[in-house]
Design a protein around this motif. Sequence first.
Motif, short mmCIF file in Angstrom:
data_model
loop_
_atom_site.label_atom_id
_atom_site.label_comp_id
_atom_site.label_asym_id
_atom_site.label_seq_id
_atom_site.Cartn_x
_atom_site.Cartn_y
_atom_site.Cartn_z
N GLU A 23 -6.78 19.45 -35.45
CA GLU A 23 -7.36 20.80 -36.09
C GLU A 23 -8.43 21.40 -35.12
O GLU A 23 -8.12 22.61 -34.72
CB GLU A 23 -7.84 20.49 -37.32
CG GLU A 23 -6.75 20.07 -38.43
CD GLU A 23 -7.37 19.36 -39.84
OE1 GLU A 23 -8.47 19.37 -39.86
OE2 GLU A 23 -6.47 19.17 -40.52
N ALA A 24 -9.57 20.59 -34.68
CA ALA A 24 -10.39 21.27 -33.74
C ALA A 24 -9.93 21.49 -32.50
O ALA A 24 -10.18 22.57 -31.72
CB ALA A 24 -11.84 20.27 -33.85
N ASP A 68 -7.96 25.21 -28.35
CA ASP A 68 -7.25 25.47 -27.32
C ASP A 68 -7.29 24.19 -26.16
O ASP A 68 -7.32 24.51 -25.19
CB ASP A 68 -7.13 26.82 -26.49
CG ASP A 68 -6.23 27.21 -25.86
OD1 ASP A 68 -4.93 26.65 -26.17
OD2 ASP A 68 -6.23 27.97 -24.83
N LEU A 69 -7.42 23.19 -26.82
CA LEU A 69 -7.54 21.76 -25.73
C LEU A 69 -6.48 21.08 -25.99
O LEU A 69 -6.46 19.94 -25.50
CB LEU A 69 -8.89 21.16 -26.41
CG LEU A 69 -10.26 21.96 -26.33
CD1 LEU A 69 -11.27 21.00 -26.99
CD2 LEU A 69 -10.47 22.30 -24.80
N VAL A 70 -5.12 21.43 -26.44
CA VAL A 70 -4.13 20.85 -26.32
C VAL A 70 -3.21 20.66 -24.82
O VAL A 70 -2.92 21.86 -24.44
CB VAL A 70 -3.12 21.04 -27.41
CG1 VAL A 70 -1.77 20.30 -27.21
CG2 VAL A 70 -3.75 21.10 -28.68
N HIS A 71 -3.26 19.53 -24.40
CA HIS A 71 -2.19 19.42 -23.34
C HIS A 71 -0.85 18.97 -23.71
O HIS A 71 -0.70 17.66 -23.81
CB HIS A 71 -2.63 18.26 -22.31
CG HIS A 71 -3.61 18.75 -21.17
ND1 HIS A 71 -3.26 18.40 -19.80
CD2 HIS A 71 -4.36 19.64 -20.99
CE1 HIS A 71 -4.07 19.35 -18.97
NE2 HIS A 71 -4.85 19.82 -19.60
N ILE A 99 -1.88 15.52 -25.78
CA ILE A 99 -3.04 14.91 -25.74
C ILE A 99 -3.94 15.95 -25.63
O ILE A 99 -3.68 17.19 -25.50
CB ILE A 99 -3.03 14.06 -24.60
CG1 ILE A 99 -2.70 14.67 -23.33
CG2 ILE A 99 -2.27 12.76 -24.65
CD1 ILE A 99 -3.14 14.11 -21.88
N ALA A 100 -5.27 15.47 -25.95
CA ALA A 100 -6.36 16.45 -25.71
C ALA A 100 -6.75 16.59 -24.35
O ALA A 100 -6.88 15.91 -23.53
CB ALA A 100 -7.74 15.90 -26.52
N LEU A 153 -14.61 23.10 -19.34
CA LEU A 153 -13.32 22.81 -19.63
C LEU A 153 -12.58 22.55 -18.24
O LEU A 153 -13.06 23.29 -17.28
CB LEU A 153 -12.70 24.10 -20.36
CG LEU A 153 -13.29 24.27 -21.74
CD1 LEU A 153 -12.74 25.75 -22.22
CD2 LEU A 153 -13.26 23.37 -22.75
N THR A 154 -11.54 21.85 -18.42
CA THR A 154 -10.76 21.66 -17.51
C THR A 154 -9.19 21.65 -17.47
O THR A 154 -8.82 21.28 -18.46
CB THR A 154 -11.18 20.25 -16.32
OG1 THR A 154 -10.32 20.34 -15.14
CG2 THR A 154 -10.88 19.17 -17.36
N GLU A 155 -8.51 22.41 -16.66
CA GLU A 155 -6.90 22.13 -16.92
C GLU A 155 -6.26 20.88 -16.31
O GLU A 155 -5.26 20.31 -16.78
CB GLU A 155 -6.25 23.28 -16.05
CG GLU A 155 -6.62 24.54 -16.70
CD GLU A 155 -5.98 24.93 -18.19
OE1 GLU A 155 -4.85 24.23 -18.37
OE2 GLU A 155 -6.65 25.41 -18.82
#
Length: 86
Positions: A27-28, A33-36, A46-47, A65-67
């Motif tokens: 959820e968080a 917008d941290l879903v890979h 994964i997060a 944040l990193t891609e």
Amino acid sequence: MDSPEQSRDLSAKAGYTFTFLSDPKAEAIRRYDLVHAGAGDKGQDIARPAEFLLDSSGTVRWVNLTENYWMRPRPEQILEAAQALR
């Protein structure tokens, strides 16, 4: 995205004395917008790595944040950021 049990086990194994938070329903993770999507070993979501420093009122004061899943800040980078917030 780990379960609370996985997070607790990882924390205990590493000898950490602070609480790991868990977000097994993502959820968080999705809100920030941290879903890979599909980046896990078996194609699971994964997060994405992210670090946040919050002040005592809960205000986010620093974000990293990193891609790239493999790129993480060095501990000294996080400590420098925390020092700068004092």
